[in-house]
Design an enzyme around this catalytic site. Structure first.
Site, PDB file in Angstrom:
ATOM      1  N   GLY A 175      13.170  15.944  -8.055  1.00  0.00           N
ATOM      2  CA  GLY A 175      12.887  16.969  -7.062  1.00  0.00           C
ATOM      3  C   GLY A 175      13.746  16.755  -5.825  1.00  0.00           C
TER       4      GLY A 175
ATOM      5  N   CYS B 246       9.114   4.226   4.637  1.00  0.00           N
ATOM      6  CA  CYS B 246       9.388   2.952   3.947  1.00  0.00           C
ATOM      7  C   CYS B 246      10.638   2.980   3.070  1.00  0.00           C
ATOM      8  CB  CYS B 246       8.187   2.557   3.116  1.00  0.00           C
ATOM      9  SG  CYS B 246       6.685   2.452   4.099  1.00  0.00           S
TER      10      CYS B 246
ATOM     11  N   LEU C  70       0.820  -1.216   0.000  1.00  0.00           N
ATOM     12  CA  LEU C  70       0.000   0.000   0.000  1.00  0.00           C
ATOM     13  C   LEU C  70       0.854   1.267   0.000  1.00  0.00           C
ATOM     14  CD1 LEU C  70      -0.073   1.534   2.996  1.00  0.00           C
ATOM     15  CD2 LEU C  70      -1.483  -0.426   3.568  1.00  0.00           C
TER      16      LEU C  70
HETATM   17  C1  UGA Z   1       6.038   3.183  -0.758  1.00  0.00           C
HETATM   18  C2  UGA Z   1       5.723   2.314  -1.986  1.00  0.00           C
HETATM   19  O1  UGA Z   1       5.366   3.137  -3.086  1.00  0.00           O
HETATM   20  C3  UGA Z   1       4.573   1.359  -1.663  1.00  0.00           C
HETATM   21  O2  UGA Z   1       4.341   0.501  -2.761  1.00  0.00           O
HETATM   22  C4  UGA Z   1       4.959   0.536  -0.440  1.00  0.00           C
HETATM   23  O3  UGA Z   1       3.927  -0.372  -0.066  1.00  0.00           O
HETATM   24  C5  UGA Z   1       5.226   1.472   0.711  1.00  0.00           C
HETATM   25  O4  UGA Z   1       6.309   2.362   0.367  1.00  0.00           O
HETATM   26  C6  UGA Z   1       5.607   0.630   1.904  1.00  0.00           C
HETATM   27  O5  UGA Z   1       6.648  -0.034   1.873  1.00  0.00           O
HETATM   28  O6  UGA Z   1       4.803   0.554   2.850  1.00  0.00           O
HETATM   29  P1  UGA Z   1       4.931   5.378   0.283  1.00  0.00           P
HETATM   30  O7  UGA Z   1       6.030   5.375   1.273  1.00  0.00           O
HETATM   31  O8  UGA Z   1       3.536   5.585   0.756  1.00  0.00           O
HETATM   32  O9  UGA Z   1       4.894   3.991  -0.521  1.00  0.00           O
HETATM   33  O10 UGA Z   1       5.254   6.540  -0.744  1.00  0.00           O
HETATM   34  P2  UGA Z   1       5.571   6.674  -2.312  1.00  0.00           P
HETATM   35  O11 UGA Z   1       4.357   7.078  -3.017  1.00  0.00           O
HETATM   36  O12 UGA Z   1       6.307   5.499  -2.798  1.00  0.00           O
HETATM   37  O13 UGA Z   1       6.548   7.931  -2.271  1.00  0.00           O
HETATM   38  C7  UGA Z   1       7.785   7.834  -1.580  1.00  0.00           C
HETATM   39  C8  UGA Z   1       8.573   9.093  -1.712  1.00  0.00           C
HETATM   40  O14 UGA Z   1       9.066   9.225  -3.030  1.00  0.00           O
HETATM   41  C9  UGA Z   1       7.818  10.390  -1.414  1.00  0.00           C
HETATM   42  O15 UGA Z   1       8.641  11.209  -0.599  1.00  0.00           O
HETATM   43  C10 UGA Z   1       7.601  10.994  -2.776  1.00  0.00           C
HETATM   44  O16 UGA Z   1       7.523  12.382  -2.728  1.00  0.00           O
HETATM   45  C11 UGA Z   1       8.848  10.540  -3.504  1.00  0.00           C
HETATM   46  N1  UGA Z   1       8.700  10.501  -4.976  1.00  0.00           N
HETATM   47  C12 UGA Z   1       7.777   9.683  -5.556  1.00  0.00           C
HETATM   48  C13 UGA Z   1       9.537  11.268  -5.766  1.00  0.00           C
HETATM   49  O17 UGA Z   1      10.410  12.014  -5.257  1.00  0.00           O
HETATM   50  N2  UGA Z   1       9.401  11.223  -7.123  1.00  0.00           N
HETATM   51  C14 UGA Z   1       8.482  10.441  -7.721  1.00  0.00           C
HETATM   52  O18 UGA Z   1       8.426  10.444  -8.956  1.00  0.00           O
HETATM   53  C15 UGA Z   1       7.649   9.653  -6.913  1.00  0.00           C
END
Ligand code: UGA
Length: 436
Positions: free
Chosen positions: A255, A262, A148
Site C-alpha cells: 500500500g 518508529c 509495543l
Molecule cells: C512498530 C513495531 O511494529 C513495534 O513492534 C515497535 O515496538 C514500535 O514500532 C516501536 O518501535 O515503538 P508501530 O509504529 O506502532 O510499531 O506500527 P506498526 O504496526 O509496526 O506499523 C507501522 C507502519 O507500517 C504503519 O504505517 C502501517 O500502516 C504500516 N504497515 C504495516 C504496512 O504498510 N503494511 C503492513 O503490512 C503492516
C-alpha cells in the site's frame, strides 16, 4: 515493587499505567507540566485503546502517580527511562538529548543497588556510555527494549511476546536480571520468553526487529511495483507466499507504506550508526527500504491524478484517514497525511477525515479541509482515496452508500483494504496499489 518511569510519552505513559495495573507502585515523571496534569487526572494525553481505563484505575488505587519532580524517583528500585529519541533535525542519526538529560537528571536520586532500565530505542553503544555515568552511584544500568505497537500498546506491555534484558556481565548483571524477572512476573509466569543478554545485543534486538519489519513491508511494496508493470496482483502474491510459514503473511500488506514515530526514524538511525561503526554497507539496503517506502506515496498520488483524467487541479478529493495506521491518532510521518498534503499541493480541494487523528492533523497542516463526519467528507467528492484502513472505511462503508454521496466514481485504495469487485460492481473505477 516501587518503580519510576522517566518520560511519559507513548512508551512511558503506557508503561507506567501497565506496571501499576499489574500491582507495582509507580511514579511517572516528565518535564511537560500539561501532560503530567492530564495523566494525574487519569486522562490519556493521546488515543490508545484501553489506556484510559488502566490510567484511571491506577490513579484511583493510589499505586500510580505522576509528577514533574525528578526527586520523586528516589526510593524506587527500578527506574525505567522511556524518553523519545527523534531523528536529528539535520541528519539521519538519533537525537539522544532527551535520553542523556533523563539519565543525568536521575543520577542525584539513585541509591546503591537501584536499577536504571533503558527502554528508549537507541543506537547501539549508547547503553555502555550511559553505564559509565550510572555505575559510580552504585546503581546498575540495563537495557530493556520495548516492542509495543501503537493501538495495542496496553496489551503488548502487559502481555508481550518476549522480554529482553541487556545486563552487565557477572553477579551484578545476574542480580539485575532477577529484579526485572520480578517486575515482569505475571508475563513470565505465563511462559513469555525472557532473554537475558549483553547491553549491545539488547539495543540491537530492538532496531533489528524494526528494520526487519520495515524491510518486509518494502519488500512487498517492491513486488507491487513489479505487479504494476506486469498486470499481476500483489495481494494474491502476498497470500500465496505468506502460506509459507518461513515467510508468513503478516506485514505483507502492500500500500502507501510505513510511517509513524518508529519505523522510519529507526531505520535511518540504524543506517547512521552503522556508518559511524564503519559498517554502513551492512545495512545499505535500508536506504532502499526507505526509498521504496517513499515512492509508494508518489504512486498513490499518481493514481488519483490518473483516475481524474490527468489532473486533480480544482477537483474535490476526499481523503479517508490521516493517522499513520488505524487505532491511533498519531500522525508522525504519516503516509496518509503526506498523500493528502501532496494532493493539496497539486491544486486539489482536499477534504480529509479520520476517526481520531483530525485534531493532530489540523494543527500540523491547517491548509487542508477537515471534516469529522465521514459521510459529510464524502459529499461531492470527484475522487476518494483510502489511506488509513480504519474499519469505518474498510468494513463499514458500502460502495453503494459512498456512491450516493460522492459526485465522481473514482476510488483509490491506498491500503488494498477494500473489496475491489464489490466497488466495481457498484460502478466505481477501483484503483489499488499493485493490483490490476
Ligand atoms: C512498530 C513495531 O511494529 C513495534 O513492534 C515497535 O515496538 C514500535 O514500532 C516501536 O518501535 O515503538 P508501530 O509504529 O506502532 O510499531 O506500527 P506498526 O504496526 O509496526 O506499523 C507501522 C507502519 O507500517 C504503519 O504505517 C502501517 O500502516 C504500516 N504497515 C504495516 C504496512 O504498510 N503494511 C503492513 O503490512 C503492516
Amino acid at each position: 515493587m516501587r518503580l519510576s518511569v522517566i518520560g511519559c510519552g507513548y512508551l512511558g505513559a503506557v508503561h507506567a499505567a501497565a506496571m501499576a495495573s499489574i500491582g507495582h507502585d509507580v511514579v511517572g515523571i516528565d518535564v511537560d507540566q500539561r501532560k503530567i496534569e492530564a495523566l494525574s487526572k487519569g486522562e490519556a494525553p493521546f488515543f490508545e485503546p484501553g489506556l484510559q481505563e488502566i490510567l484511571a484505575a491506577g490513579i484511583a488505587s493510589g499505586r500510580l502517580q505522576f509528577t514533574t519532580d525528578m526527586a520523586e524517583a528516589h526510593g524506587a528500585k527500578v527506574h525505567f527511562v522511556g524518553v523519545g529519541t527523534p531523528q536529528q533535525k539535520d541528519g539521519y542519526a538519533a537525537d539522544l538529548t532527551y535520553v542523556n538529560a533523563a539519565v543525568d537528571g536521575l543520577l542525584p536520586f539513585l541509591s546503591d543497588g537501584d536499577i536504571v532500565a533503558g527502554k528508549s530505542t537507541v543506537p547501539v553503544g549508547t547503553a555502555a556510555a550511559l553505564a559509565e555515568r550510572v555505575t559510580p552511584t552504585g546503581a546498575t544500568l540495563v537495557w530493556n527494549p520495548e516492542f509495543l505497537r501503537e493501538g495495542f500498546a496496553v496489551k503488548d506491555t502487559i502481555d508481550p511476546d518476549r522480554l529482553v534484558a541487556g545486563v552487565p556481565a557477572g553477579a551484578e548483571g545476574e542480580q539485575a536480571a532477577e529484579v526485572l524477572r520480578e517486575v515482569y512476573h505475571p508475563a513470565i509466569a505465563k511462559g513469555t520468553p525472557f532473554i537475558v543478554t549483553d547491553l549491545a545485543t539488547a539495543e540491537l534486538v530492538k532496531v533489528a526487529a524494526n528494520a526487519f519489519l520495515a524491510t518486509k513491508i518494502s519488500f512487498i511494496n517492491a513486488m507491487a511495483e513489479i505487479a504494476e508493470v506486469t498486470g499481476a496482483d500483489v495481494t494474491t502474491l502476498a497470500d500465496a507466499i505468506g502460506h509459507d510459514a518461513r515467510i508468513g503473511r503478516r506485514f505483507l500488506g502492500a500500500g502507501i507504506g510505513f510511517g509513524g514515530g518508529c519505523l522510519p526514524k529507526d531505520i535511518r538511525a540504524f543506517s547512521a550508526r552503522a556508518e559511524e561503526l564503519g559498517r554502513g554497507e551492512s545495512v545499505a539496503f535500508l536506504r532502499e527500504v526507505d526509498n521504496i517506502n517513499l515512492r509508494r506515496r508518489d504512486r498513490a498520488v499518481d493514481l488519483v491524478v490518473e483516475g481524474l483524467g490527468g489532473s486533480v487541479f480544482k477537483k474535490n478529493v476526499t481523503v479517508l484517514g490521516a493517522a499513520f495506521k488505524p487505532h491511533s491518532d498519531d500522525i508522525r510521518d504519516s503516509p496518509a497525511l503526506d498523500v493528502a498534503v501532496r494532493l493539496h499541493g497539486l491544486g486539489a480541494w482536499v477534504t480529509i477525515t479520520d476517526p481520531e487523528a483530525l485534531g493532530n492533523a489540523e494543527r500540523l497542516h491547517p491548509q487542508l479541509n477537515y471534516v469529522a463526519d465521514r459521510d459529510e467528507a464524502l459529499r461531492g467528492a470527484d475522487a476518494v482515496i483510502v489511506v488509513t484502513e480504519w474499519d469505518e472505511y474498510r468494513r463499514e462503508l458500502s460502495p453503494e452508500h459512498a456512491a450516493s454521496l460522492a459526485t465522481g466514481r473514482v476510488i483509490v485504495d491506498g491500503r488494498n483494504c477494500l473489496d475491489a469487485s464489490a466497488w466495481r460492481a457498484a460502478g466505481w473505477e477501483y484503483l489499488g496499489m499493485g493490483r490490476p
